[in-house]
Design a protein around this motif. Structure first.
Motif, PDB file in Angstrom:
ATOM      1  N   SER A  89     -20.909 -53.341  -3.818  1.00  0.00           N
ATOM      2  CA  SER A  89     -21.503 -53.419  -2.478  1.00  0.00           C
ATOM      3  C   SER A  89     -21.961 -52.060  -1.966  1.00  0.00           C
ATOM      4  O   SER A  89     -22.907 -51.974  -1.171  1.00  0.00           O
ATOM      5  CB  SER A  89     -20.503 -54.038  -1.499  1.00  0.00           C
ATOM      6  N   GLU A  93     -25.861 -50.938   0.041  1.00  0.00           N
ATOM      7  CA  GLU A  93     -25.603 -50.887   1.486  1.00  0.00           C
ATOM      8  C   GLU A  93     -26.877 -50.711   2.294  1.00  0.00           C
ATOM      9  O   GLU A  93     -26.957 -51.158   3.447  1.00  0.00           O
ATOM     10  CB  GLU A  93     -24.633 -49.751   1.799  1.00  0.00           C
ATOM     11  N   SER A  97     -24.960 -55.357   3.861  1.00  0.00           N
ATOM     12  CA  SER A  97     -23.527 -55.146   3.668  1.00  0.00           C
ATOM     13  C   SER A  97     -22.919 -56.446   3.135  1.00  0.00           C
ATOM     14  O   SER A  97     -22.729 -57.407   3.888  1.00  0.00           O
ATOM     15  CB  SER A  97     -22.850 -54.733   4.977  1.00  0.00           C
ATOM     16  N   ASP A  99     -19.966 -56.851   2.151  1.00  0.00           N
ATOM     17  CA  ASP A  99     -18.618 -57.024   2.711  1.00  0.00           C
ATOM     18  C   ASP A  99     -18.672 -57.788   4.038  1.00  0.00           C
ATOM     19  O   ASP A  99     -17.809 -58.640   4.314  1.00  0.00           O
ATOM     20  CB  ASP A  99     -17.947 -55.662   2.921  1.00  0.00           C
ATOM     21  N   GLU A 100     -19.681 -57.485   4.847  1.00  0.00           N
ATOM     22  CA  GLU A 100     -19.822 -58.190   6.123  1.00  0.00           C
ATOM     23  C   GLU A 100     -20.198 -59.654   5.902  1.00  0.00           C
ATOM     24  O   GLU A 100     -19.720 -60.547   6.610  1.00  0.00           O
ATOM     25  CB  GLU A 100     -20.882 -57.506   6.989  1.00  0.00           C
ATOM     26  N   VAL A 101     -21.057 -59.890   4.916  1.00  0.00           N
ATOM     27  CA  VAL A 101     -21.437 -61.271   4.591  1.00  0.00           C
ATOM     28  C   VAL A 101     -20.206 -62.067   4.144  1.00  0.00           C
ATOM     29  O   VAL A 101     -19.985 -63.205   4.585  1.00  0.00           O
ATOM     30  CB  VAL A 101     -22.511 -61.296   3.482  1.00  0.00           C
ATOM     31  N   LYS A 102     -19.404 -61.447   3.295  1.00  0.00           N
ATOM     32  CA  LYS A 102     -18.177 -62.112   2.831  1.00  0.00           C
ATOM     33  C   LYS A 102     -17.222 -62.372   3.993  1.00  0.00           C
ATOM     34  O   LYS A 102     -16.586 -63.440   4.082  1.00  0.00           O
ATOM     35  CB  LYS A 102     -17.495 -61.259   1.769  1.00  0.00           C
ATOM     36  N   ALA A 103     -17.116 -61.396   4.903  1.00  0.00           N
ATOM     37  CA  ALA A 103     -16.226 -61.547   6.062  1.00  0.00           C
ATOM     38  C   ALA A 103     -16.694 -62.690   6.975  1.00  0.00           C
ATOM     39  O   ALA A 103     -15.883 -63.474   7.473  1.00  0.00           O
ATOM     40  CB  ALA A 103     -16.158 -60.243   6.847  1.00  0.00           C
ATOM     41  N   ASP A 104     -18.019 -62.803   7.176  1.00  0.00           N
ATOM     42  CA  ASP A 104     -18.553 -63.879   8.020  1.00  0.00           C
ATOM     43  C   ASP A 104     -18.291 -65.245   7.388  1.00  0.00           C
ATOM     44  O   ASP A 104     -17.956 -66.208   8.092  1.00  0.00           O
ATOM     45  CB  ASP A 104     -20.056 -63.676   8.235  1.00  0.00           C
ATOM     46  N   ALA A 228     -28.449 -63.846   5.781  1.00  0.00           N
ATOM     47  CA  ALA A 228     -28.286 -62.732   4.847  1.00  0.00           C
ATOM     48  C   ALA A 228     -29.496 -62.622   3.913  1.00  0.00           C
ATOM     49  O   ALA A 228     -29.993 -61.513   3.650  1.00  0.00           O
ATOM     50  CB  ALA A 228     -27.002 -62.934   4.035  1.00  0.00           C
TER      51      ALA A 228
END
Length: 275
Positions: A89, A93, A97, A99-104, A228
C-alpha cells in the motif's frame, strides 16, 4: 563300373539318371506348391498378429491427445490463485490509500455484526434495547441514556422514563419503529415492552431480516468499492495502465474477502436463530 568296360549298361544308366532328375524336380515342385498358393491368396492379419498401438503402453500420453476434466471448485480455486495480487500500500499511496479502503470495508462488516447482536436475538436481556435511538427536540439519544431498562421476566422488559418523562412518547415511537417487532405499552412514566413469543414463524422472520441486513451490508460494500475505483481512475494520466489495473484488482480482492465474511456471519446467525 566304367563305361568302357560295360558298354551295354550305358543306356540303363542314362535312363536311371534321367528318372532321378525328374523325381527330384517333382519333389522340389511339391515343396514350393504351398508357398505359391499362399502367395496367390490375399494377405490376412490373423489374431496372432498384433496391430500397432495408438499410444504406447506407458503412464504418460501425448499432450495433444490428453484431456483433463476439472470441477467447478477446482476451476474457481485456480482462477482465484492465478488472479490474486498483493500490492504494498505504501507504493501506491499517491493513487489511493488501500489501508483506508480496507478500514471502510471492515467497518461495514463490524456494523453488520453489531446489528446481528443487538437486533436479531431470541434471548431476553436489558441490553437488547440499548441500541434503540430516540429522537427528541434536543437531539438523538440512545434509549438507555433516557430511561432505566430492566428485565422483569423472560417475557417482559420495562423502561423507567422518570428521569426524562418528556421523552416518553418519543421512546415509545422509537420502540415501535425498531426492527424488533415490539408493541410497547405505557403506564405513566413506565414503558412495558412485551417480548414476542419465540415461535417458528418469529424465528423465520428474524432470518429474513438477517438476510435483508446482509444484502444492505453488501450494497454498502459495493459503494465503498465504487468510490475507490473512481478515485483510482483519476490517476490514469500519471500512472501506467498495468499499475492502475493491479490497484483495481487489489480493491476487488478486498471487497470479495469482506463479502465472504458477511456470508459467514449471515450463515452463522441463521443457524443460531433457527436453533
Amino acid at each position: 563300373m566304367t563305361i568302357g568296360c560295360h558298354p551295354v549298361r550305358f543306356p540303363r544308366y542314362c535312363v536311371f539318371v534321367k528318372n532321378l532328375t525328374i523325381i527330384m524336380a517333382l519333389n522340389h515342385l511339391n515343396l514350393l506348391r504351398p508357398m505359391c498358393q499362399s502367395l496367390s491368396r490375399p494377405l490376412l492379419v490373423t489374431s496372432r498378429v498384433r496391430a500397432p498401438l495408438l499410444y504406447p503402453t506407458t503412464s504418460s500420453f501425448p499432450v495433444a491427445f490428453s484431456k483433463c476434466y476439472a470441477t467447478k471448485k477446482s476451476k474457481a480455486k485456480a482462477k482465484s490463485q492465478s488472479a490474486k495480487v498483493n500490492i504494498n500500500s505504501a507504493l501506491v499511496e499517491d493513487i489511493i490509500s488501500l489501508d483506508e479502503v480496507k478500514a471502510d470495508m471492515t467497518a461495514v462488516l463490524n456494523a453488520l455484526k453489531d446489528d446481528f447482536t443487538r437486533n436479531l436475538t431470541i434471548r431476553t436481556s436489558a441490553g437488547a434495547l440499548d441500541h434503540i435511538v430516540v429522537t427528541t427536540q434536543d437531539g438523538k439519544f440512545p434509549l438507555n441514556q433516557l430511561g432505566q431498562i430492566s428485565v422483569k421476566s423472560p417475557q417482559l422488559i420495562m423502561v423507567n422514563m422518570s428521569s426524562f418523562p418528556e421523552a416518553t412518547a418519543a421512546a415509545i415511537h422509537a420502540l415501535r419503529e425498531s426492527a424488533m417487532n415490539l408493541n410497547p405499552e405505557v403506564d405513566g412514566t413506565i414503558i412495558k415492552v412485551p417480548v414476542p413469543k419465540v415461535t417458528r414463524e418469529h424465528r423465520e422472520n428474524l432470518v429474513k431480516l438477517a438476510k435483508k441486513n446482509g444484502n444492505k451490508a453488501k450494497e454498502s460494500l459495493r459503494k465503498v468499492r465504487s468510490q475507490a475505483i473512481t478515485q483510482v481512475k483519476k490517476s490514469k494520466d500519471t500512472h501506467s495502465e498495468d499499475i492502475i489495473h493491479l490497484v483495481e484488482k487489489q480493491i476487488q480482492q478486498l471487497m470479495d474477502s469482506i463479502s465472504a465474511d458477511i456470508d459467514k456471519q449471515l450463515d452463522a446467525k441463521s443457524k443460531e436463530i433457527l436453533g
